[in-house]
Design a protein around this motif. Structure first.
Motif, PDB file in Angstrom:
ATOM      1  N   ARG A  88      20.386  38.064  43.060  1.00 50.33           N
ATOM      2  CA  ARG A  88      21.134  38.533  43.960  1.00 50.33           C
ATOM      3  C   ARG A  88      22.083  39.650  43.397  1.00 50.33           C
ATOM      4  NH1 ARG A  88      21.382  33.326  43.547  1.00 50.33           N
ATOM      5  NH2 ARG A  88      23.310  33.576  42.484  1.00 50.33           N
ATOM      6  N   TYR A  89      22.442  40.556  44.172  1.00 46.30           N
ATOM      7  CA  TYR A  89      23.313  41.647  43.629  1.00 46.30           C
ATOM      8  C   TYR A  89      24.637  41.205  43.595  1.00 46.30           C
ATOM      9  CZ  TYR A  89      25.769  46.226  43.270  1.00 46.30           C
ATOM     10  OH  TYR A  89      26.481  47.351  42.658  1.00 46.30           O
ATOM     11  N   THR A  90      25.074  40.261  44.442  1.00 43.44           N
ATOM     12  CA  THR A  90      26.330  39.594  44.178  1.00 43.44           C
ATOM     13  C   THR A  90      26.514  38.951  42.892  1.00 43.44           C
ATOM     14  OG1 THR A  90      25.499  37.535  45.475  1.00 43.44           O
ATOM     15  CG2 THR A  90      26.691  39.530  46.602  1.00 43.44           C
ATOM     16  N   GLU A  91      25.616  38.737  42.047  1.00 41.54           N
ATOM     17  CA  GLU A  91      25.637  38.282  40.536  1.00 41.54           C
ATOM     18  C   GLU A  91      26.624  39.116  39.741  1.00 41.54           C
ATOM     19  OE1 GLU A  91      21.921  37.251  38.904  1.00 41.54           O
ATOM     20  OE2 GLU A  91      21.249  36.409  40.970  1.00 41.54           O
ATOM     21  N   ARG A  92      26.789  40.317  40.077  1.00 38.55           N
ATOM     22  CA  ARG A  92      27.333  41.202  38.997  1.00 38.55           C
ATOM     23  C   ARG A  92      28.919  41.190  38.843  1.00 38.55           C
ATOM     24  NH1 ARG A  92      24.038  46.848  38.939  1.00 38.55           N
ATOM     25  NH2 ARG A  92      21.897  45.918  39.485  1.00 38.55           N
ATOM     26  N   VAL A  93      29.701  40.538  39.882  1.00 39.30           N
ATOM     27  CA  VAL A  93      31.054  40.242  39.750  1.00 39.30           C
ATOM     28  C   VAL A  93      31.254  38.934  39.751  1.00 39.30           C
ATOM     29  CG1 VAL A  93      33.345  40.694  40.331  1.00 39.30           C
ATOM     30  CG2 VAL A  93      31.753  42.643  40.405  1.00 39.30           C
ATOM     31  N   ARG A  94      31.948  38.298  38.551  1.00 39.63           N
ATOM     32  CA  ARG A  94      32.438  36.794  38.815  1.00 39.63           C
ATOM     33  C   ARG A  94      33.753  37.020  38.596  1.00 39.63           C
ATOM     34  NH1 ARG A  94      28.293  36.523  35.005  1.00 39.63           N
ATOM     35  NH2 ARG A  94      29.695  36.109  33.143  1.00 39.63           N
ATOM     36  N   ILE A  95      34.496  36.232  39.444  1.00 39.70           N
ATOM     37  CA  ILE A  95      35.971  35.805  39.572  1.00 39.70           C
ATOM     38  C   ILE A  95      36.210  34.456  39.359  1.00 39.70           C
ATOM     39  CG2 ILE A  95      38.192  36.110  40.777  1.00 39.70           C
ATOM     40  CD1 ILE A  95      36.952  38.959  40.208  1.00 39.70           C
ATOM     41  N   ASN A  96      36.955  34.151  37.883  1.00 38.49           N
ATOM     42  CA  ASN A  96      37.126  32.690  37.582  1.00 38.49           C
ATOM     43  C   ASN A  96      35.663  31.931  37.709  1.00 38.49           C
ATOM     44  OD1 ASN A  96      39.833  33.008  36.789  1.00 38.49           O
ATOM     45  ND2 ASN A  96      40.501  32.703  38.800  1.00 38.49           N
ATOM     46  N   GLY A  97      34.617  32.716  37.175  1.00 34.65           N
ATOM     47  CA  GLY A  97      33.326  31.747  37.111  1.00 34.65           C
ATOM     48  C   GLY A  97      32.485  31.854  38.429  1.00 34.65           C
ATOM     49  N   GLU A  98      33.122  32.419  39.480  1.00 31.42           N
ATOM     50  CA  GLU A  98      32.462  32.376  40.746  1.00 31.42           C
ATOM     51  C   GLU A  98      31.926  33.643  41.391  1.00 31.42           C
ATOM     52  OE1 GLU A  98      31.612  29.486  42.259  1.00 31.42           O
ATOM     53  OE2 GLU A  98      32.749  28.472  40.732  1.00 31.42           O
ATOM     54  N   GLU A  99      30.954  33.665  42.012  1.00 32.33           N
ATOM     55  CA  GLU A  99      30.332  34.849  42.546  1.00 32.33           C
ATOM     56  C   GLU A  99      31.465  35.151  44.202  1.00 32.33           C
ATOM     57  OE1 GLU A  99      26.393  35.350  43.790  1.00 32.33           O
ATOM     58  OE2 GLU A  99      25.610  34.173  42.066  1.00 32.33           O
ATOM     59  N   LEU A 100      31.295  36.630  44.288  1.00 29.93           N
ATOM     60  CA  LEU A 100      32.155  36.815  45.559  1.00 29.93           C
ATOM     61  C   LEU A 100      30.989  36.908  46.757  1.00 29.93           C
ATOM     62  CD1 LEU A 100      34.540  39.696  44.239  1.00 29.93           C
ATOM     63  CD2 LEU A 100      34.952  37.125  44.518  1.00 29.93           C
ATOM     64  N   SER A 101      31.581  37.128  48.027  1.00 28.92           N
ATOM     65  CA  SER A 101      30.730  37.160  49.091  1.00 28.92           C
ATOM     66  C   SER A 101      30.152  38.554  49.163  1.00 28.92           C
ATOM     67  CB  SER A 101      31.580  36.747  50.540  1.00 28.92           C
ATOM     68  OG  SER A 101      32.612  37.670  50.665  1.00 28.92           O
ATOM     69  N   ALA A 102      29.110  38.768  49.842  1.00 26.43           N
ATOM     70  CA  ALA A 102      28.528  40.036  50.107  1.00 26.43           C
ATOM     71  C   ALA A 102      29.362  40.823  50.902  1.00 26.43           C
ATOM     72  CB  ALA A 102      27.191  39.882  51.030  1.00 26.43           C
ATOM     73  N   GLU A 103      30.131  40.128  51.890  1.00 25.92           N
ATOM     74  CA  GLU A 103      31.229  41.092  52.740  1.00 25.92           C
ATOM     75  C   GLU A 103      32.452  41.666  51.885  1.00 25.92           C
ATOM     76  OE1 GLU A 103      29.341  38.229  55.211  1.00 25.92           O
ATOM     77  OE2 GLU A 103      30.245  38.020  53.428  1.00 25.92           O
ATOM     78  N   ARG A 104      32.787  40.944  50.543  1.00 26.89           N
ATOM     79  CA  ARG A 104      33.727  41.682  49.649  1.00 26.89           C
ATOM     80  C   ARG A 104      33.274  42.997  49.069  1.00 26.89           C
ATOM     81  NH1 ARG A 104      38.405  41.800  50.055  1.00 26.89           N
ATOM     82  NH2 ARG A 104      38.717  42.133  47.773  1.00 26.89           N
ATOM     83  N   TYR A 105      31.626  42.832  48.701  1.00 27.85           N
ATOM     84  CA  TYR A 105      30.967  43.998  48.179  1.00 27.85           C
ATOM     85  C   TYR A 105      30.988  45.111  49.287  1.00 27.85           C
ATOM     86  CZ  TYR A 105      29.488  41.704  43.853  1.00 27.85           C
ATOM     87  OH  TYR A 105      29.460  40.811  42.796  1.00 27.85           O
ATOM     88  N   CYS A 106      30.508  45.000  50.499  1.00 29.67           N
ATOM     89  CA  CYS A 106      30.849  45.955  51.321  1.00 29.67           C
ATOM     90  C   CYS A 106      32.092  46.454  51.484  1.00 29.67           C
ATOM     91  CB  CYS A 106      30.164  45.417  52.772  1.00 29.67           C
ATOM     92  SG  CYS A 106      28.593  44.743  52.444  1.00 29.67           S
ATOM     93  N   TYR A 107      33.176  45.648  51.386  1.00 30.99           N
ATOM     94  CA  TYR A 107      34.438  46.249  51.668  1.00 30.99           C
ATOM     95  C   TYR A 107      34.806  47.234  50.562  1.00 30.99           C
ATOM     96  CZ  TYR A 107      39.315  46.413  50.014  1.00 30.99           C
ATOM     97  OH  TYR A 107      40.602  46.817  49.709  1.00 30.99           O
ATOM     98  N   ALA A 108      34.376  46.829  49.416  1.00 32.18           N
ATOM     99  CA  ALA A 108      34.538  47.694  48.019  1.00 32.18           C
ATOM    100  C   ALA A 108      33.745  48.894  48.209  1.00 32.18           C
ATOM    101  CB  ALA A 108      34.364  46.864  46.768  1.00 32.18           C
ATOM    102  N   PHE A 109      32.564  48.910  48.564  1.00 29.49           N
ATOM    103  CA  PHE A 109      31.676  50.166  48.693  1.00 29.49           C
ATOM    104  C   PHE A 109      32.220  50.964  49.784  1.00 29.49           C
ATOM    105  CE2 PHE A 109      27.443  47.366  47.773  1.00 29.49           C
ATOM    106  CZ  PHE A 109      27.563  47.568  46.215  1.00 29.49           C
ATOM    107  N   ASP A 110      32.881  50.552  50.933  1.00 30.22           N
ATOM    108  CA  ASP A 110      33.463  51.320  51.950  1.00 30.22           C
ATOM    109  C   ASP A 110      34.653  52.079  51.355  1.00 30.22           C
ATOM    110  OD1 ASP A 110      33.763  52.046  54.729  1.00 30.22           O
ATOM    111  OD2 ASP A 110      35.595  50.991  54.176  1.00 30.22           O
ATOM    112  N   LEU A 111      35.468  51.440  50.210  1.00 27.31           N
ATOM    113  CA  LEU A 111      36.733  51.871  49.800  1.00 27.31           C
ATOM    114  C   LEU A 111      36.158  53.102  48.897  1.00 27.31           C
ATOM    115  CD1 LEU A 111      39.722  50.090  48.357  1.00 27.31           C
ATOM    116  CD2 LEU A 111      38.670  51.955  47.195  1.00 27.31           C
ATOM    117  N   ILE A 112      35.190  52.876  48.076  1.00 29.56           N
ATOM    118  CA  ILE A 112      34.669  54.076  47.045  1.00 29.56           C
ATOM    119  C   ILE A 112      34.120  55.136  47.936  1.00 29.56           C
ATOM    120  CG2 ILE A 112      33.267  54.366  45.344  1.00 29.56           C
ATOM    121  CD1 ILE A 112      35.565  52.853  44.385  1.00 29.56           C
TER     122      ILE A 112
END
Length: 423
Positions: A88-112
């Motif tokens: 899963r693409y969401t494996e790329r960021v871990r916060i305190n050992g946990e993956e983030l949701s796909a929605e968080r990535y979409c938020y970050a992509f939109d910001l960039i």
């Protein structure tokens, strides 16, 4: 989708990834100018009070995971950015050992996307900047960044990091970094910073590493000189000058990387107890790195995809499973050194199961087969999953199946296994 159609923050992750794959002329475009512009606009140069950046030919992911595990054990809030992913693409960021949701990535992509305006970014550059958004907004104590390719010109190198780590140096990515170890050493050590700790985990590295550290005034900590480790039976000792940590448990990840991780933590100035180091070493793990997913027969997954990593893995297999029949499922990319990688596994291999991968960089099973000894039991397979299924039908309970050669190979088999277990 139409590449002129810009996704929204509410678009799916699949839509965003499709969009990112088509907005730049090439998938790899080394250089920092464009990334620096967007990182500046988004305020991403310092995503946490302490940033550790890890480069190297092999061992980057393992070293990041070891540092992360010990810091989490010590109670710090820790984020990690690594690539590529296995499933899963969401494996790329871990916060305190946990993956983030796909929605968080979409938020970050939109910001960039909004910040980049007319700046063209490659898939990796865009993803790296989005990862920095996620890490910065998490309010972490420590961020650990895994370099994608090289170091000096990699997108992660726009960050103002505090500790630089080069895990190992070997020939790989010849099309981008060349086949000269001195040049590769220069590219990897390009993450070093003046006046800050620079750690090299490669014993006897090319002179370009120390040369660059001296040139910019980085504080070099070299494996075998400023720090080292010794193994006795089932424990090991870490040394930094007169300081020693002994009776340490051997982790499930490569020991040289653990020694390098401890040097990085020593340089961090963070408060970490010996007990926290021990517990962190015990718990450190990373999918696709010496990962055992079944015990009878033993099934191990490892993304070893070049001669250096293959030789290390073959040595570990030989030491830990000396009297077991080894079945090797292997799929590789054709821009890797297939001949020498296969050669490194020959001393431990029994049966071979070469598999074709998909995509423009994929090697076929037939291409891999030509480097496997004619005397070996060997058929070719259309995919890693098919090769793995065949291996499972041919093993006895005491045998070992080793799945190697690429993130794509390991990721496909791991995905198949997890779905099989769930059903």
């Amino acid at each position: 989708m139409n590449q002129n159609s810009v996704p929204q923050a509410t678009s799916s992750l699949a839509v965003w990834l499709d969009y990112l794959s088509g907005i730049h002329s090439s998938s790899i475009d080394l250089g920092l100018e464009r990334v620096q512009v967007v990182a500046g606009r988004a305020g991403l140069f310092k995503p946490a009070p302490l940033v550790i950046t890890v480069a190297g030919t092999n061992g980057k992911g393992s070293t990041c995971a070891l540092i992360e595990s010990i810091l989490l054990e010590a109670g710090y809030d820790v984020g990690v950015y690594s690539s590529p992913h296995l499933i899963r693409y969401t494996e790329r960021v871990r916060i305190n050992g946990e993956e983030l949701s796909a929605e968080r990535y979409c938020y970050a992509f939109d910001l960039i996307e909004k910040q980049r305006q007319d700046v063209s970014l490659s898939f990796f550059e865009f993803g790296t900047l989005a990862a920095l958004v996620l890490l910065k907004e998490a309010g972490l104590d420590v961020v650990i960044l895994e370099v994608g390719l090289g170091g000096r010109l990699d997108a992660t190198n726009v960050v103002d990091h505090d500790i630089s780590v080069v895990t190992s140096l070997a020939i790989d990515h010849i099309d981008w970094l060349g086949d000269d170890l001195e040049k590769i050493g220069y590219e990897k050590s390009g993450i070093f910073r003046p006046g800050r700790p620079a750690i090299c985990g490669q014993y006897l590295p090319p002179a370009s590493v120390a040369g660059y550290a001296d040139e910019i005034g980085a504080k070099l900590y070299q494996a075998g000189i400023q720090y080292d480790h010794d193994v006795t039976d089932d424990v090991w000792c870490w040394k930094n000058g007169a300081f020693e940590l002994d009776q340490l448990p051997i982790p499930g990840l490569p020991l040289p990387n653990a020694a390098t991780a401890l040097m990085a933590l020593q340089c961090s100035g963070l408060e970490i107890t010996d007990v926290q180091v021990v517990e962190g070493l015990k718990k450190a793990a990373l999918p696709g790195r010496m990962q055992v997913i079944h015990h009878s027969p033993l099934v191990m997954l490892d993304v070893a995809h070049n001669p250096h990593s293959a030789a290390y893995l073959a040595e570990q297999i030989s030491r830990n499973y000396p009297d077991r029949n080894i079945h090797i499922v292997i799929g590789m990319l054709h821009d890797k050194d297939i001949a020498e990688t296969v050669s490194a596994f020959i001393p431990v291999a029994g049966d071979w199961y070469p598999a074709s991968l998909e995509g423009p960089r994929a090697a076929s099973a037939v291409e891999i087969r030509q480097y496997i000894p004619e005397s070996s039991a060997c058929q070719t397979y259309s995919s890693p999953t098919e090769a793995f299924k065949a291996a499972m039908t041919h093993v006895s309970q005491d045998d070992v199946i080793l799945v190697v050669g690429s993130f794509f190979t390991v990721g496909e088999v791991l995905d198949y296994w997890q779905k099989r277990e769930e059903s």
